[in-house]
Scaffold this active site. Sequence first.
Site, PDB file in Angstrom:
ATOM      1  N   ASP A   7      -8.463   3.542   1.314  1.00 34.85           N
ATOM      2  CA  ASP A   7      -7.485   4.038   2.291  1.00 34.85           C
ATOM      3  C   ASP A   7      -8.232   4.630   3.490  1.00 34.85           C
ATOM      4  O   ASP A   7      -8.968   5.607   3.353  1.00 34.85           O
ATOM      5  CB  ASP A   7      -6.638   5.118   1.601  1.00 34.85           C
ATOM      6  CG  ASP A   7      -5.531   5.635   2.496  1.00 34.85           C
ATOM      7  OD1 ASP A   7      -5.507   5.281   3.692  1.00 34.85           O
ATOM      8  OD2 ASP A   7      -4.688   6.395   1.986  1.00 34.85           O
ATOM      9  N   CYS A  38       0.863  -1.194   0.000  1.00 33.76           N
ATOM     10  CA  CYS A  38       0.000   0.000   0.000  1.00 33.76           C
ATOM     11  C   CYS A  38       0.894   1.237   0.000  1.00 33.76           C
ATOM     12  O   CYS A  38       2.074   1.144  -0.369  1.00 33.76           O
ATOM     13  CB  CYS A  38      -0.993  -0.015   1.160  1.00 33.76           C
ATOM     14  SG  CYS A  38      -0.245   0.002   2.799  1.00 33.76           S
ATOM     15  N   ASN A  90       2.193   1.522   4.355  1.00 30.20           N
ATOM     16  CA  ASN A  90       2.508   0.248   5.031  1.00 30.20           C
ATOM     17  C   ASN A  90       2.232   0.329   6.536  1.00 30.20           C
ATOM     18  O   ASN A  90       2.931  -0.285   7.338  1.00 30.20           O
ATOM     19  CB  ASN A  90       3.964  -0.181   4.748  1.00 30.20           C
ATOM     20  CG  ASN A  90       4.288  -1.616   5.173  1.00 30.20           C
ATOM     21  OD1 ASN A  90       5.405  -1.911   5.567  1.00 30.20           O
ATOM     22  ND2 ASN A  90       3.337  -2.512   5.081  1.00 30.20           N
ATOM     23  N   CYS A  99      -1.461   0.817   7.371  1.00 27.84           N
ATOM     24  CA  CYS A  99      -2.905   0.548   7.482  1.00 27.84           C
ATOM     25  C   CYS A  99      -3.319  -0.691   6.690  1.00 27.84           C
ATOM     26  O   CYS A  99      -3.506  -1.773   7.249  1.00 27.84           O
ATOM     27  CB  CYS A  99      -3.717   1.764   7.037  1.00 27.84           C
ATOM     28  SG  CYS A  99      -3.475   3.223   8.074  1.00 27.84           S
ATOM     29  N   ARG A 100      -3.448  -0.559   5.371  1.00 19.67           N
ATOM     30  CA  ARG A 100      -4.053  -1.632   4.587  1.00 19.67           C
ATOM     31  C   ARG A 100      -3.164  -2.853   4.390  1.00 19.67           C
ATOM     32  O   ARG A 100      -3.605  -3.989   4.595  1.00 19.67           O
ATOM     33  CB  ARG A 100      -4.502  -1.092   3.218  1.00 19.67           C
ATOM     34  CG  ARG A 100      -5.618  -0.086   3.319  1.00 19.67           C
ATOM     35  CD  ARG A 100      -5.776   0.712   2.045  1.00 19.67           C
ATOM     36  NE  ARG A 100      -4.615   1.566   1.814  1.00 19.67           N
ATOM     37  CZ  ARG A 100      -4.389   2.257   0.711  1.00 19.67           C
ATOM     38  NH1 ARG A 100      -5.237   2.166  -0.294  1.00 19.67           N
ATOM     39  NH2 ARG A 100      -3.317   3.025   0.596  1.00 19.67           N
ATOM     40  N   SER A 101      -1.908  -2.648   3.965  1.00 19.96           N
ATOM     41  CA  SER A 101      -1.086  -3.836   3.664  1.00 19.96           C
ATOM     42  C   SER A 101      -0.702  -4.633   4.911  1.00 19.96           C
ATOM     43  O   SER A 101      -0.677  -5.870   4.841  1.00 19.96           O
ATOM     44  CB  SER A 101       0.132  -3.495   2.798  1.00 19.96           C
ATOM     45  OG  SER A 101       0.992  -2.567   3.414  1.00 19.96           O
TER      46      SER A 101
HETATM   47  P1  4NP Z   1      -1.838   2.859   4.046  1.00 20.82           P
HETATM   48  O1  4NP Z   1      -2.509   4.212   4.600  1.00 20.82           O
HETATM   49  O2  4NP Z   1      -1.266   3.194   2.674  1.00 20.82           O
HETATM   50  O3  4NP Z   1      -2.984   1.906   3.962  1.00 20.82           O
HETATM   51  O4  4NP Z   1      -0.772   2.451   5.051  1.00 20.82           O
HETATM   52  C1  4NP Z   1      -1.823   5.418   4.673  1.00 20.82           C
HETATM   53  C2  4NP Z   1      -0.889   5.632   5.662  1.00 20.82           C
HETATM   54  C3  4NP Z   1      -0.218   6.837   5.752  1.00 20.82           C
HETATM   55  C4  4NP Z   1      -0.492   7.838   4.836  1.00 20.82           C
HETATM   56  C5  4NP Z   1      -1.423   7.618   3.830  1.00 20.82           C
HETATM   57  C6  4NP Z   1      -2.091   6.411   3.740  1.00 20.82           C
HETATM   58  N1  4NP Z   1       0.170   9.083   4.945  1.00 20.82           N
HETATM   59  O5  4NP Z   1      -0.138   9.980   4.136  1.00 20.82           O
HETATM   60  O6  4NP Z   1       1.040   9.249   5.812  1.00 20.82           O
END
Ligand code: 4NP
Length: 165
Positions: A127, A10, A13, A15-17
């Site tokens: 997200d 993702c 790294n 939240c989703r992955s």
């Molecule tokens: P992820 O979510 O891609 O599912 O881990 C996010 C985590 C952090 C950010 C964006 C999405 N960020 O902008 O810091």
Amino acid sequence: MNKIKILFVCLGNICRSPAAEASFTNLVKDCGLSNFFEIDSCGTSGYHDGELADPRTRLAAKKRNKEITHRSRKFLQRDLEIFDYILAMDKSNYAYLLKSVSSDTILNKIFLFRSFDKSDEYQEVPDPYYGTTKDFDEVQLIVEKASFCFLEFLKEKYPYLRQSI
Ligand code: 4NP
């Protein structure tokens, strides 16, 4: 026997992955198939390198009996060589991965994770980062369902996974 190496990808790294990694890891464990897999996750950004998953993700996972201990790491070019299945959470992550593709062999390893769930028209894991508790809980359900469908796909492809159960 070579293990099947799976990488969930993702943006951050956190939240989703990591949620997908934990769901798939739990699923193969429950099926007695852990020995056949190596499972990891990473982010395309490196924004949160070395951090544990977002506390909201860890809480939502815990409610579903999943423990997330992964620490965020950035995607590396060599991941494309090492892993057999590279599963992007959304189309932006997918497009990022495609930019690094140097052969058809590598191209054929890259998928949108949720596309394995044929019961659902949505191919992306949304997200939740700027969202609510409900969004984090929803991600858990989405990645659990997609994990189940992905394992079904693998069982079709590798008959030994069916015989082992
Ligand atoms: P992820 O979510 O891609 O599912 O881990 C996010 C985590 C952090 C950010 C964006 C999405 N960020 O902008 O810091």
